[in-house]
Design an enzyme around this catalytic site. Sequence first.
Site, PDB file in Angstrom:
ATOM      1  N   LYS A  95     -53.605 122.236 -44.844  1.00 48.68           N
ATOM      2  CA  LYS A  95     -54.696 121.836 -43.960  1.00 48.68           C
ATOM      3  C   LYS A  95     -54.229 122.091 -42.534  1.00 48.68           C
ATOM      4  O   LYS A  95     -53.527 121.283 -41.936  1.00 48.68           O
ATOM      5  CB  LYS A  95     -55.030 120.364 -44.156  1.00 48.68           C
ATOM      6  CG  LYS A  95     -56.461 119.947 -43.777  1.00 48.68           C
ATOM      7  CD  LYS A  95     -56.853 120.087 -42.342  1.00 48.68           C
ATOM      8  CE  LYS A  95     -56.247 119.103 -41.393  1.00 48.68           C
ATOM      9  NZ  LYS A  95     -56.841 119.268 -40.013  1.00 48.68           N
TER      10      LYS A  95
ATOM     11  N   GLU B 182     -42.935 114.189 -39.879  1.00 43.87           N
ATOM     12  CA  GLU B 182     -42.318 114.540 -38.589  1.00 43.87           C
ATOM     13  C   GLU B 182     -43.316 114.124 -37.528  1.00 43.87           C
ATOM     14  O   GLU B 182     -44.375 114.736 -37.373  1.00 43.87           O
ATOM     15  CB  GLU B 182     -42.017 116.051 -38.545  1.00 43.87           C
ATOM     16  CG  GLU B 182     -41.102 116.450 -37.404  1.00 43.87           C
ATOM     17  CD  GLU B 182     -41.852 116.918 -36.173  1.00 43.87           C
ATOM     18  OE1 GLU B 182     -42.059 116.064 -35.275  1.00 43.87           O
ATOM     19  OE2 GLU B 182     -42.230 118.088 -36.118  1.00 43.87           O
TER      20      GLU B 182
ATOM     21  N   GLU C 126     -45.717 108.403 -25.394  1.00 50.87           N
ATOM     22  CA  GLU C 126     -45.761 109.855 -25.500  1.00 50.87           C
ATOM     23  C   GLU C 126     -47.010 110.376 -24.797  1.00 50.87           C
ATOM     24  O   GLU C 126     -48.131 110.076 -25.193  1.00 50.87           O
ATOM     25  CB  GLU C 126     -45.760 110.277 -26.968  1.00 50.87           C
ATOM     26  CG  GLU C 126     -45.657 111.774 -27.162  1.00 50.87           C
ATOM     27  CD  GLU C 126     -45.565 112.176 -28.631  1.00 50.87           C
ATOM     28  OE1 GLU C 126     -44.827 113.130 -28.933  1.00 50.87           O
ATOM     29  OE2 GLU C 126     -46.238 111.535 -29.456  1.00 50.87           O
TER      30      GLU C 126
END
Length: 491
Positions: A175, A250, A384
Site C-alpha cells: 500500500k 519504523e 517532530e
Amino acid sequence: MRHYNNWINGQELAPINATFIERISPADGTALAKFPSSTQGDLEIAVEAANKLHLSGAWANLAASERAKLLVKFAELIEQNCEFLAKIEAEEVGKPITYARGEVMWSAELVKFAAALAWQIPGEAHTHLGENKLGLVTREPRGVVGMIVPWNFPMVCLFQKLPYAIAAGCPVVIKPSEYTSGTALEVAKLAKQAGLPDGLINIVCGKGSVIGDGLTRHPDVKMISFTGSTAVGKTIARTAADDMTRVALELGGKAANVVFADADLEAALDGVLFGVMLNQGEECVAGTRLLIEKSIADDFVAKLVERAKKVVIAHPLKDESQIGPLIYEQHYKKVLEYIEIGKQEATLVLDGSHPEGEDLAQGYYVGPTIFTDVKPEHRIFKEEIFGPVLAVTTFETQEEAVQLANDVEYGLGNGLWTKDIDKALQVSKQLQSGTVFVNTYLEGAAQMPFGGYKQSGYGRENGVDALLEYLEVKSTFIKLGQRTPVLPNTL
C-alpha cells in the site's frame, strides 16, 4: 498526466469502484498522476493472488540461489531506468532530482544486497544432543507480507522492505502513499520484466484508512511492515494484535546532532546543515536538534546561518535545486505553525518560512529555519516537525549533552561530532537510538540495520536482520534408529 491502475497478479487491474485520486504537484500545482482509490474488494483480490502463490510453494520452495538471480536482474532494470524513476519521484514528492537519482540507485543496491543474503539463509544442525538424536533449526517464509509505505521516501522506504521479503520467499501486497504511488507501480512492471512470478508483488493504491487498515486486519496477511508516524504505528500494532499478526514498525524521530568543541567544525557545519535540509526535512531521522558545546556555539551558529542562506531552493526538476517544496498544503501549514510556535519559545536567527523566488510562488516551499536558545521543555525541541527547522541548544559537559540528546520520546537516530575516539565511543554507547552517526550524518551501508528505540518503533530494516524479519524459526527434533518403547516391556 500519468494514469495508473492497481498492479495485481502480474498485471494492471482497474479499481472496482472506478474512482481515482489525482496527484497535484507540490511545486507548481500542475496535475501529475491519477492513482486508484481502491476498496476492500480490490485488496481481497490482491491478497488472494499473493496467498495463492505462497501456498503453491512456487516461490517459497524455489532455491534461494534462483531467487537471488532474479533479484539481481530486477536491480539491473532499476538502474537502467534510473532517470525515469527519479523524475517521477522528484515530481510526486517534491524532492530535488539529484537526490532522487541517488535514492533510485540506492534502492537497486539494496536489491543486490538482499540477493546476496538469499544465498545464505541461516539454518543449523545440532548433532550432539545425545545418541541417535538430531536437532534441526530451519527458517521458513512467514507468508503474505503487507507493506505500508510513506510519501517522503517512496522508493527507499519500500526497498528497505521489499527485496528482503522476496529473498526470504514471501509474496507481498504493498500500500503506497496515495500521494506518491508512481514509482512503486513502475518498479512492479520492472519486476515482471526481470522474471519475478505473477502474484509475488501486488500493489493496491488508496487511503490508509481503507487499504492500510484492511491489510492489517486480513487473516491471510501474516506480517505488516509499516513506515510512518508513531501514532499510526501504534494503531496498526493494536489492530494486528487481535490476530497475532507480526508487525515491524519504523516510526517517527527527533534526532540530535551533538557537536563538541574538539570536532572538525567545517565538517560538522556541512553535516548539521545537510541533516536538517535533506528532503526538505521530511525525514524521520532528520537532525532537527543541534546540541552544541557552549564555548563554540555563537561562532558555529553564525557560520551555519551563512551557509544555510546559500542553500538553493528551487523547482525539484532543476539540477541545482537543493530544497524542493513540502509534500502538500496541510503539511506545509503545519510546518509554518511550528515556526510560529518557535518564535514564541526561542530566538529566530534564520527565517525560511517564505523564501523568495519567481519559481516558488505556486509551491509549498520552506527554506532552512534556525532557532537558538531552545530549551528541553519547548515544543520545537520535543515534537517532530518534519520540515527544515533546526532547534539549537547548548551544553557544557559530556553528561549534559547525552542527557539532552536522550530527553525526547523518540530514538531513531543521533549524530555526534568529535575528534576524540574515546569520547565518540562513550557517547555513542549512551545515546538511546537505533543508529548513531559519528563525524558524518545520514550516511550508512546496506549491511547496517536500521530501526528505532523507544517511540521510534521496533524491528529492523537492512542488514541481515532485515532478512530475518520475514522468516519464521522452526525447531525439528529427530530420534534416529532404535525405537523407544512408550511402556515398559512386561512380556
